[in-house]
Design an enzyme around this catalytic site. Sequence first.
Site, PDB file in Angstrom:
ATOM      1  N   GLN A   1      -4.427  -1.622  10.183  1.00 51.88           N
ATOM      2  CA  GLN A   1      -3.974  -2.969   9.404  1.00 51.88           C
ATOM      3  C   GLN A   1      -4.639  -3.664  10.259  1.00 51.88           C
ATOM      4  O   GLN A   1      -4.649  -4.337  11.133  1.00 51.88           O
ATOM      5  CB  GLN A   1      -2.764  -2.994   8.736  1.00 51.88           C
ATOM      6  CG  GLN A   1      -2.545  -4.377   8.139  1.00 51.88           C
ATOM      7  CD  GLN A   1      -3.126  -4.044   6.787  1.00 51.88           C
ATOM      8  OE1 GLN A   1      -3.214  -3.240   6.137  1.00 51.88           O
ATOM      9  NE2 GLN A   1      -4.096  -5.434   6.176  1.00 51.88           N
TER      10      GLN A   1
ATOM     11  N   LYS B   1       1.027  -1.225   0.131  1.00 51.07           N
ATOM     12  CA  LYS B   1      -0.108   0.084  -0.020  1.00 51.07           C
ATOM     13  C   LYS B   1       1.013   1.009   0.221  1.00 51.07           C
ATOM     14  O   LYS B   1       0.661   2.019  -0.860  1.00 51.07           O
ATOM     15  CB  LYS B   1      -1.180  -0.182   1.290  1.00 51.07           C
ATOM     16  CG  LYS B   1      -1.879  -1.165   1.310  1.00 51.07           C
ATOM     17  CD  LYS B   1      -3.098  -1.213   2.636  1.00 51.07           C
ATOM     18  CE  LYS B   1      -3.446  -2.334   2.222  1.00 51.07           C
ATOM     19  NZ  LYS B   1      -4.125  -2.937   3.112  1.00 51.07           N
TER      20      LYS B   1
ATOM     21  N   ASP C   1     -10.810   2.675   5.124  1.00 50.78           N
ATOM     22  CA  ASP C   1     -10.831   1.320   4.572  1.00 50.78           C
ATOM     23  C   ASP C   1     -12.358   1.519   4.663  1.00 50.78           C
ATOM     24  O   ASP C   1     -12.490  -0.063   4.471  1.00 50.78           O
ATOM     25  CB  ASP C   1     -10.160   0.392   6.660  1.00 50.78           C
ATOM     26  CG  ASP C   1      -9.325  -0.267   5.712  1.00 50.78           C
ATOM     27  OD1 ASP C   1      -8.651  -0.521   4.968  1.00 50.78           O
ATOM     28  OD2 ASP C   1      -8.574  -1.166   6.501  1.00 50.78           O
TER      29      ASP C   1
END
Length: 291
Positions: A94, A50, A117
Amino acid sequence: MDIIDGKAISEEILEELRHDLAGSNHGRAPSVAFVRVGEDPASISYVNKKQKVAASLGIESQLHVLPVEISQEDLIKQIDLLNQDDTIDGILVQAPLPQEIDSNTIFNRVNPEKDVDGFNVVNAGRLCQEDKEGFLPCTPAGIVELLKRSNVETAGKHVVVLGRSLIVGKPAGLLMMRQHPFGNATVTICHSRTKELAKVVSLADIIIAAIGKPRFVTEDMVKPGAIIVDVGINRIEDPSRKSGYRLVGDVDFDRVAPKTSLITPVPGGVGPMTVALLMKNTIKAYRKNIV
Ligand code: NDP
């Protein structure tokens, strides 16, 4: 049978984003903060990827690595610092987090306007309300883009989603059923308590497999001509590889693919789309933040 090339489609999206960013000058680049707890090898690799893609678009990123034994309270403090920093447009924590930490509490602590997200309760609610202001979760949004850019008509189709997680299955089902040119499907969601799962899956025009079980979907479960999006990323042993493993999806690709009209491979299907849609969300957060 045709393969949906997720890598090529994701590169197309990244190119569009590059072009979009080149036309704007707001005094600073977009920025995203990654929070990683512990040293899980898959998480390390996802965050690295990412950051690399962000850099290729001129998006600034910072990485906060926290020890696996961090308390929930201290993790919340870290997120609050990032929430308060006006120069950070997006925050991504994450997953998976250590079991002692309640993931939903953490996802809900992220400022909804920085929640790139899309796991915060506000953005989950916006998805239910079909509110365009929200941030869509990256993997399900990537699935929609894959289907859209492969000219798959979803309206009126029967979509069977395997898996009901907050991250993939549930939002994928919501996106497929929303009143939208690339929604309007009839959706069935299956999970570990579903009875006669194979029979249900065999009724699907489109299968979205997200259960995390290697090669779970076999050819007997698939209607001829069905379209399959394989979200699963599973490591299986492979002594012929230097690493000792390789990645396979939730679908028994070699046997199932000939029976389908379109199918995504693993790797090279949904994975790169997740990263591309994260970049899209980050740019959306940046634009909201700088006005
Ligand atoms: P979770 O483990 O959170 O959810 C798995 C879901 O599958 C659950 O709803 C579970 O049911 C269901 N399930 C598990 N076993 C069975 C079974 N035997 N029969 C029916 N349903 C079953 O996983 P995620 O949603 O986070 O991820 C799913 C997969 O997608 C993983 O392989 C993951 O690595 C991959 N992934 C890939 C991404 C990408 O970018 N390509 C991004 C995110 C995930 P129940 O709820 O009843 O327990």
